[in-house]
Design a protein around this motif. Structure first.
Motif, PDB file in Angstrom:
ATOM      1  N   LEU A 123       0.831  -1.206   0.000  1.00 17.92           N
ATOM      2  CA  LEU A 123       0.000   0.000   0.000  1.00 17.92           C
ATOM      3  C   LEU A 123       0.869   1.261   0.000  1.00 17.92           C
ATOM      4  N   ALA A 134       2.011   1.705  -3.447  1.00 14.81           N
ATOM      5  CA  ALA A 134       0.903   2.115  -4.327  1.00 14.81           C
ATOM      6  C   ALA A 134       0.619   3.607  -4.173  1.00 14.81           C
ATOM      7  N   ARG A 135       0.775   4.112  -2.952  1.00 15.60           N
ATOM      8  CA  ARG A 135       0.455   5.531  -2.686  1.00 15.60           C
ATOM      9  C   ARG A 135       1.382   6.481  -3.436  1.00 15.60           C
ATOM     10  N   VAL A 151      -5.044   6.696  -2.942  1.00 13.61           N
ATOM     11  CA  VAL A 151      -5.622   5.478  -2.361  1.00 13.61           C
ATOM     12  C   VAL A 151      -6.682   5.901  -1.344  1.00 13.61           C
ATOM     13  N   TYR A 210     -10.342  -0.516  -0.909  1.00 12.50           N
ATOM     14  CA  TYR A 210      -9.905   0.806  -1.374  1.00 12.50           C
ATOM     15  C   TYR A 210     -10.291   1.029  -2.834  1.00 12.50           C
ATOM     16  N   PHE A 243      -8.120   2.918  -5.992  1.00 17.25           N
ATOM     17  CA  PHE A 243      -6.883   3.581  -6.405  1.00 17.25           C
ATOM     18  C   PHE A 243      -7.231   4.403  -7.649  1.00 17.25           C
TER      19      PHE A 243
END
Ligand SMILES: C[S@@+](CC[C@H](N)C(=O)[O-])C[C@H]1O[C@@H](n2cnc3c(N)ncnc32)[C@H](O)[C@@H]1O
Length: 234
Positions: free
Chosen positions: A201, A204-205, A210, A229, A231
Protein backbone atom coordinates in the motif's frame (compact mmCIF):
# COMPACT_ATOMS: atom_id res chain seq x y z
CA UNK A 1 6.68 -30.00 -14.11
CA UNK A 2 4.38 -30.95 -11.24
CA UNK A 3 1.25 -29.06 -10.25
CA UNK A 4 2.87 -27.68 -7.14
CA UNK A 5 5.85 -26.38 -9.12
CA UNK A 6 3.44 -24.63 -11.46
CA UNK A 7 1.66 -22.86 -8.59
CA UNK A 8 1.66 -19.06 -9.00
CA UNK A 9 3.40 -18.57 -5.67
CA UNK A 10 6.26 -20.93 -4.99
CA UNK A 11 6.19 -20.41 -1.23
CA UNK A 12 2.42 -20.41 -0.98
CA UNK A 13 0.52 -23.24 0.57
CA UNK A 14 -3.17 -23.06 1.42
CA UNK A 15 -2.22 -24.83 4.64
CA UNK A 16 0.43 -22.31 5.59
CA UNK A 17 0.00 -19.88 8.46
CA UNK A 18 1.02 -16.26 8.00
CA UNK A 19 3.99 -15.03 10.02
CA UNK A 20 1.61 -12.84 11.99
CA UNK A 21 -2.12 -12.23 12.28
CA UNK A 22 -4.46 -14.53 10.44
CA UNK A 23 -4.06 -17.99 8.99
CA UNK A 24 -4.57 -18.42 5.25
CA UNK A 25 -7.80 -20.20 4.24
CA UNK A 26 -8.06 -23.88 5.05
CA UNK A 27 -7.36 -26.38 2.32
CA UNK A 28 -10.59 -27.44 0.64
CA UNK A 29 -11.25 -30.46 -1.54
CA UNK A 30 -12.33 -29.74 -5.13
CA UNK A 31 -16.06 -29.18 -5.51
CA UNK A 32 -18.73 -26.76 -6.69
CA UNK A 33 -20.25 -24.10 -4.45
CA UNK A 34 -23.29 -21.87 -5.06
CA UNK A 35 -22.81 -18.31 -3.83
CA UNK A 36 -25.56 -15.67 -3.57
CA UNK A 37 -23.58 -13.10 -1.54
CA UNK A 38 -26.07 -12.91 1.35
CA UNK A 39 -29.03 -12.67 -0.99
CA UNK A 40 -27.54 -9.93 -3.24
CA UNK A 41 -27.86 -12.30 -6.21
CA UNK A 42 -31.32 -13.70 -6.89
CA UNK A 43 -29.74 -16.46 -8.96
CA UNK A 44 -26.53 -17.64 -7.22
CA UNK A 45 -23.34 -18.14 -9.19
CA UNK A 46 -21.82 -21.59 -9.21
CA UNK A 47 -18.09 -21.81 -8.72
CA UNK A 48 -16.00 -24.87 -9.17
CA UNK A 49 -13.08 -24.70 -6.74
CA UNK A 50 -9.97 -26.75 -7.33
CA UNK A 51 -6.57 -25.97 -5.87
CA UNK A 52 -4.59 -28.28 -8.12
CA UNK A 53 -3.49 -25.49 -10.47
CA UNK A 54 -2.85 -22.84 -7.84
CA UNK A 55 -4.16 -20.92 -4.87
CA UNK A 56 -6.66 -18.97 -6.99
CA UNK A 57 -8.72 -22.16 -7.28
CA UNK A 58 -10.67 -21.42 -4.14
CA UNK A 59 -12.80 -18.47 -3.05
CA UNK A 60 -10.85 -15.92 -1.06
CA UNK A 61 -12.23 -13.60 1.63
CA UNK A 62 -11.34 -10.33 -0.14
CA UNK A 63 -13.09 -11.65 -3.27
CA UNK A 64 -16.27 -12.13 -1.26
CA UNK A 65 -16.03 -8.59 0.17
CA UNK A 66 -15.32 -6.97 -3.21
CA UNK A 67 -18.07 -8.91 -5.00
CA UNK A 68 -20.61 -7.89 -2.35
CA UNK A 69 -19.45 -4.27 -2.55
CA UNK A 70 -19.89 -4.20 -6.34
CA UNK A 71 -23.34 -5.81 -6.11
CA UNK A 72 -24.49 -3.51 -3.35
CA UNK A 73 -23.14 -0.16 -4.61
CA UNK A 74 -22.47 -0.51 -8.37
CA UNK A 75 -25.38 -2.52 -9.71
CA UNK A 76 -26.47 0.15 -12.19
CA UNK A 77 -23.30 2.29 -12.47
CA UNK A 78 -21.29 -0.08 -14.65
CA UNK A 79 -23.53 -0.16 -17.72
CA UNK A 80 -20.94 1.57 -19.90
CA UNK A 81 -17.87 0.38 -17.97
CA UNK A 82 -14.94 -1.43 -19.56
CA UNK A 83 -14.15 -3.94 -16.83
CA UNK A 84 -11.03 -6.00 -16.19
CA UNK A 85 -10.37 -8.29 -13.23
CA UNK A 86 -6.77 -9.13 -12.27
CA UNK A 87 -5.83 -12.33 -10.41
CA UNK A 88 -9.40 -13.57 -10.85
CA UNK A 89 -8.72 -17.15 -9.73
CA UNK A 90 -12.05 -18.98 -9.89
CA UNK A 91 -13.67 -15.83 -11.32
CA UNK A 92 -15.61 -15.07 -8.12
CA UNK A 93 -15.77 -11.27 -8.46
CA UNK A 94 -16.09 -10.95 -12.24
CA UNK A 95 -18.80 -13.59 -12.49
CA UNK A 96 -20.76 -11.98 -9.65
CA UNK A 97 -20.58 -8.59 -11.40
CA UNK A 98 -21.61 -10.13 -14.72
CA UNK A 99 -24.59 -11.87 -13.10
CA UNK A 100 -25.79 -9.08 -10.83
CA UNK A 101 -24.78 -5.73 -12.35
CA UNK A 102 -26.04 -4.17 -15.56
CA UNK A 103 -23.16 -4.34 -18.04
CA UNK A 104 -23.38 -3.73 -21.76
CA UNK A 105 -20.06 -5.11 -22.87
CA UNK A 106 -18.22 -8.29 -21.89
CA UNK A 107 -15.89 -8.05 -18.92
CA UNK A 108 -12.51 -9.78 -18.80
CA UNK A 109 -11.41 -12.06 -15.98
CA UNK A 110 -7.66 -12.67 -16.10
CA UNK A 111 -5.05 -14.75 -14.32
CA UNK A 112 -2.00 -16.89 -15.04
CA UNK A 113 -2.21 -19.64 -17.66
CA UNK A 114 -2.67 -22.36 -15.03
CA UNK A 115 -5.98 -20.80 -13.96
CA UNK A 116 -7.41 -20.38 -17.47
CA UNK A 117 -9.22 -23.76 -17.60
CA UNK A 118 -10.92 -23.10 -14.23
CA UNK A 119 -11.98 -19.59 -15.33
CA UNK A 120 -13.38 -21.01 -18.59
CA UNK A 121 -15.11 -23.83 -16.71
CA UNK A 122 -16.82 -21.40 -14.32
CA UNK A 123 -17.91 -19.06 -17.14
CA UNK A 124 -19.58 -22.03 -18.87
CA UNK A 125 -21.03 -23.39 -15.60
CA UNK A 126 -22.93 -20.11 -15.24
CA UNK A 127 -23.74 -19.74 -18.95
CA UNK A 128 -22.06 -16.34 -18.94
CA UNK A 129 -20.07 -16.78 -22.17
CA UNK A 130 -21.68 -13.72 -23.76
CA UNK A 131 -20.80 -11.49 -20.79
CA UNK A 132 -17.44 -12.78 -19.51
CA UNK A 133 -14.17 -13.56 -21.32
CA UNK A 134 -11.18 -15.29 -19.72
CA UNK A 135 -7.67 -14.20 -20.66
CA UNK A 136 -4.13 -14.87 -19.52
CA UNK A 137 -2.60 -11.73 -18.05
CA UNK A 138 0.67 -12.10 -16.13
CA UNK A 139 1.47 -9.14 -13.92
CA UNK A 140 4.64 -7.36 -14.98
CA UNK A 141 4.44 -8.68 -18.56
CA UNK A 142 3.20 -7.00 -21.72
CA UNK A 143 -0.57 -6.47 -21.66
CA UNK A 144 -2.59 -8.67 -24.04
CA UNK A 145 -3.75 -6.99 -27.25
CA UNK A 146 -7.45 -7.28 -26.23
CA UNK A 147 -6.70 -5.31 -23.06
CA UNK A 148 -4.72 -2.64 -24.94
CA UNK A 149 -7.77 -2.22 -27.17
CA UNK A 150 -10.26 -2.33 -24.28
CA UNK A 151 -8.51 0.42 -22.27
CA UNK A 152 -10.33 -0.70 -19.09
CA UNK A 153 -11.75 2.04 -16.91
CA UNK A 154 -12.85 -0.27 -14.08
CA UNK A 155 -10.27 -2.65 -12.65
CA UNK A 156 -11.07 -5.22 -9.99
CA UNK A 157 -8.42 -6.88 -7.84
CA UNK A 158 -9.23 -9.06 -4.83
CA UNK A 159 -6.73 -10.86 -2.63
CA UNK A 160 -3.86 -10.13 -5.02
CA UNK A 161 -1.56 -9.08 -2.15
CA UNK A 162 -0.17 -12.21 -0.54
CA UNK A 163 3.22 -12.90 -2.13
CA UNK A 164 5.83 -10.17 -1.71
CA UNK A 165 7.96 -10.89 -4.82
CA UNK A 166 4.85 -10.25 -6.95
CA UNK A 167 4.17 -6.77 -5.47
CA UNK A 168 6.34 -4.85 -8.00
CA UNK A 169 4.85 -6.86 -10.87
CA UNK A 170 1.29 -6.09 -9.82
CA UNK A 171 2.14 -2.41 -9.36
CA UNK A 172 3.76 -2.30 -12.79
CA UNK A 173 0.59 -3.75 -14.36
CA UNK A 174 -1.61 -1.28 -12.47
CA UNK A 175 0.60 1.59 -13.67
CA UNK A 176 0.48 0.37 -17.29
CA UNK A 177 -3.29 -0.04 -17.19
CA UNK A 178 -3.79 3.43 -15.78
CA UNK A 179 -1.45 4.88 -18.39
CA UNK A 180 -3.84 3.48 -21.01
CA UNK A 181 -6.80 5.04 -19.20
CA UNK A 182 -5.74 7.63 -16.58
CA UNK A 183 -9.32 8.10 -15.33
CA UNK A 184 -9.69 4.40 -14.48
CA UNK A 185 -10.85 3.34 -11.02
CA UNK A 186 -9.19 0.34 -9.41
CA UNK A 187 -11.32 -1.43 -6.80
CA UNK A 188 -8.78 -3.09 -4.58
CA UNK A 189 -9.54 -5.41 -1.67
CA UNK A 190 -7.02 -7.41 0.30
CA UNK A 191 -6.53 -9.21 3.55
CA UNK A 192 -3.52 -8.30 5.64
CA UNK A 193 -1.77 -11.48 6.59
CA UNK A 194 1.81 -10.37 6.95
CA UNK A 195 3.47 -7.12 7.95
CA UNK A 196 4.85 -6.81 4.40
CA UNK A 197 1.33 -6.55 2.94
CA UNK A 198 1.17 -2.93 4.15
CA UNK A 199 4.38 -2.16 2.20
CA UNK A 200 2.37 -2.78 -0.95
CA UNK A 201 0.00 0.00 0.00
CA UNK A 202 2.84 2.39 0.82
CA UNK A 203 4.30 1.77 -2.64
CA UNK A 204 0.90 2.11 -4.33
CA UNK A 205 0.45 5.53 -2.69
CA UNK A 206 3.43 6.86 -4.67
CA UNK A 207 1.47 6.49 -7.94
CA UNK A 208 -2.16 6.42 -6.87
CA UNK A 209 -4.59 8.30 -4.66
CA UNK A 210 -5.62 5.48 -2.36
CA UNK A 211 -9.03 5.94 -0.72
CA UNK A 212 -10.75 3.69 1.77
CA UNK A 213 -14.34 3.38 0.53
CA UNK A 214 -17.65 3.23 2.36
CA UNK A 215 -19.23 -0.17 2.83
CA UNK A 216 -21.88 -1.20 5.34
CA UNK A 217 -19.97 -4.42 6.05
CA UNK A 218 -16.76 -2.58 7.02
CA UNK A 219 -17.22 -3.11 10.81
CA UNK A 220 -17.33 -6.85 10.14
CA UNK A 221 -14.62 -7.24 7.53
CA UNK A 222 -12.17 -4.82 9.14
CA UNK A 223 -12.17 -7.07 12.22
CA UNK A 224 -10.83 -9.75 9.89
CA UNK A 225 -8.02 -7.46 8.64
CA UNK A 226 -9.71 -6.92 5.28
CA UNK A 227 -9.21 -3.57 3.54
CA UNK A 228 -11.24 -2.11 0.69
CA UNK A 229 -9.91 0.81 -1.37
CA UNK A 230 -10.11 2.59 -4.67
CA UNK A 231 -6.88 3.58 -6.40
CA UNK A 232 -6.90 6.46 -8.88
CA UNK A 233 -3.92 7.71 -10.84
CA UNK A 234 -2.40 10.85 -9.30
C1 LIG B 1 -5.35 -15.39 -3.56
S1 LIG B 1 -5.89 -15.64 -5.20
C2 LIG B 1 -7.34 -14.63 -5.29
C3 LIG B 1 -8.33 -15.16 -6.30
C4 LIG B 1 -9.63 -14.36 -6.44
N1 LIG B 1 -9.38 -12.99 -6.80
C5 LIG B 1 -10.47 -14.43 -5.18
O1 LIG B 1 -10.57 -13.40 -4.48
O2 LIG B 1 -11.05 -15.50 -4.87
C6 LIG B 1 -4.66 -14.67 -6.10
C7 LIG B 1 -4.69 -14.87 -7.59
O3 LIG B 1 -3.65 -14.08 -8.17
C8 LIG B 1 -3.06 -14.83 -9.22
N2 LIG B 1 -1.68 -14.38 -9.46
C9 LIG B 1 -0.62 -14.51 -8.64
N3 LIG B 1 0.49 -14.04 -9.21
C10 LIG B 1 0.13 -13.59 -10.44
C11 LIG B 1 0.84 -13.00 -11.54
N4 LIG B 1 2.15 -12.78 -11.46
N5 LIG B 1 0.15 -12.67 -12.65
C12 LIG B 1 -1.19 -12.89 -12.71
N6 LIG B 1 -1.93 -13.45 -11.72
C13 LIG B 1 -1.27 -13.81 -10.60
C14 LIG B 1 -3.09 -16.26 -8.71
O4 LIG B 1 -2.98 -17.20 -9.77
C15 LIG B 1 -4.43 -16.32 -8.00
O5 LIG B 1 -5.47 -16.77 -8.81
Amino acid sequence: MTDSERSSSPDFSPLAVGEDLTPLPEYKAAGTTAVDFSGLLREPIKLHEDLKTGCGGQLWPAGMVLAKHMLRYHREQLAEARILELGAGSGLVGLAVARGCTIRQPLYITDQVEMEPLMQHNIALNELQSKVKALVLNWGEALPQEILELRPNTILAADCVYFEPAFPLLLQTLRELTSLCPEATIFFCFKKRRRADMHFLAKARKTFNVTEIEDEDRPVFSRESLFLYTFRRK
